[in-house]
Design a protein around this motif. Structure first.
Motif, PDB file in Angstrom:
ATOM      1  N   TYR A   1       0.813  -1.221   0.000  1.00 30.79           N
ATOM      2  CA  TYR A   1       0.000   0.000   0.000  1.00 30.79           C
ATOM      3  C   TYR A   1       0.843   1.267   0.000  1.00 30.79           C
ATOM      4  O   TYR A   1       0.311   2.352  -0.181  1.00 30.79           O
ATOM      5  CB  TYR A   1      -0.983   0.012   1.182  1.00 30.79           C
TER       6      TYR A   1
ATOM      7  N   GLY B   1       2.846   1.948  -2.323  1.00 34.43           N
ATOM      8  CA  GLY B   1       2.740   2.391  -3.707  1.00 34.43           C
ATOM      9  C   GLY B   1       4.009   2.294  -4.505  1.00 34.43           C
ATOM     10  O   GLY B   1       5.080   1.961  -4.017  1.00 34.43           O
TER      11      GLY B   1
ATOM     12  N   GLU C   1      -4.303   3.577  -9.446  1.00 26.52           N
ATOM     13  CA  GLU C   1      -5.706   3.996  -9.508  1.00 26.52           C
ATOM     14  C   GLU C   1      -5.818   5.500  -9.272  1.00 26.52           C
ATOM     15  O   GLU C   1      -5.186   6.053  -8.371  1.00 26.52           O
ATOM     16  CB  GLU C   1      -6.502   3.237  -8.446  1.00 26.52           C
TER      17      GLU C   1
ATOM     18  N   TRP D   1      -5.967   7.632  -5.690  1.00 22.85           N
ATOM     19  CA  TRP D   1      -5.299   6.929  -4.584  1.00 22.85           C
ATOM     20  C   TRP D   1      -3.935   7.535  -4.341  1.00 22.85           C
ATOM     21  O   TRP D   1      -3.180   7.809  -5.266  1.00 22.85           O
ATOM     22  CB  TRP D   1      -5.152   5.442  -4.911  1.00 22.85           C
ATOM     23  N   GLN D   2      -3.617   7.763  -3.089  1.00 22.28           N
ATOM     24  CA  GLN D   2      -2.322   8.314  -2.710  1.00 22.28           C
ATOM     25  C   GLN D   2      -1.475   7.227  -2.059  1.00 22.28           C
ATOM     26  O   GLN D   2      -1.990   6.488  -1.218  1.00 22.28           O
ATOM     27  CB  GLN D   2      -2.498   9.482  -1.724  1.00 22.28           C
TER      28      GLN D   2
ATOM     29  N   ASP E   1      -1.872   5.324   1.719  1.00 20.47           N
ATOM     30  CA  ASP E   1      -3.243   5.304   2.226  1.00 20.47           C
ATOM     31  C   ASP E   1      -3.716   3.854   2.292  1.00 20.47           C
ATOM     32  O   ASP E   1      -4.243   3.308   1.324  1.00 20.47           O
ATOM     33  CB  ASP E   1      -4.144   6.135   1.315  1.00 20.47           C
TER      34      ASP E   1
ATOM     35  N   SER F   1      -7.729   2.994   1.772  1.00 20.34           N
ATOM     36  CA  SER F   1      -8.226   3.010   0.392  1.00 20.34           C
ATOM     37  C   SER F   1      -7.632   1.849  -0.405  1.00 20.34           C
ATOM     38  O   SER F   1      -8.276   1.326  -1.311  1.00 20.34           O
ATOM     39  CB  SER F   1      -7.917   4.342  -0.284  1.00 20.34           C
ATOM     40  N   TRP F   2      -6.411   1.440  -0.093  1.00 22.55           N
ATOM     41  CA  TRP F   2      -5.789   0.281  -0.741  1.00 22.55           C
ATOM     42  C   TRP F   2      -6.613  -0.975  -0.452  1.00 22.55           C
ATOM     43  O   TRP F   2      -6.936  -1.738  -1.355  1.00 22.55           O
ATOM     44  CB  TRP F   2      -4.368   0.125  -0.232  1.00 22.55           C
TER      45      TRP F   2
ATOM     46  N   GLN G   1      -9.770  -1.141   0.492  1.00 27.69           N
ATOM     47  CA  GLN G   1     -11.088  -1.024  -0.137  1.00 27.69           C
ATOM     48  C   GLN G   1     -11.016  -1.376  -1.619  1.00 27.69           C
ATOM     49  O   GLN G   1     -11.904  -2.047  -2.148  1.00 27.69           O
ATOM     50  CB  GLN G   1     -11.632   0.394   0.033  1.00 27.69           C
ATOM     51  N   GLN G   2      -9.947  -0.947  -2.280  1.00 26.78           N
ATOM     52  CA  GLN G   2      -9.785  -1.245  -3.697  1.00 26.78           C
ATOM     53  C   GLN G   2      -9.605  -2.752  -3.918  1.00 26.78           C
ATOM     54  O   GLN G   2     -10.162  -3.320  -4.849  1.00 26.78           O
ATOM     55  CB  GLN G   2      -8.579  -0.481  -4.269  1.00 26.78           C
TER      56      GLN G   2
END
Length: 81
Positions: free
Chosen positions: A41, A43, A51, A54-55, A58, A61-62, A64-65
């Motif tokens: 996550y 990145g 995506e 998405w930062q 985070d 959000s990772w 959730q994706q």
């Protein structure tokens, strides 16, 4: 050629092949080849495959994706039925 001469040539060829196999250099990671051990996550930085919105870093959000991909995009049961 007699049999002893053929045996000697075969023995030398097998010995040479064996020595070539032993000459392989070790494949250890060096300081220049080590990748940092960071969580997914965190990145990949600026990439076209990240995506939108998405930062890096985070984690929520990772996750959730990943759940959304598993539920809709990669689940054959929901795609077919």
């Amino acid at each position: 050629m007699n049999r002893t001469r053929l045996f000697q040539i075969a023995f030398i060829a097998v010995g040479a092949a064996w020595l070539v196999g032993c000459g392989e250099s070790p494949q250890h990671l060096t300081a220049s080849g080590v990748k940092p051990d960071t969580p997914a996550y965190q990145g990949a930085g600026a990439s076209q495959f990240v995506e939108r919105g998405w930062q890096p870093g985070d984690r929520t959000s990772w996750e959730q994706q990943l759940r959304a991909r598993a539920a809709y995009g990669q689940n054959e049961y929901t795609r077919v039925h």
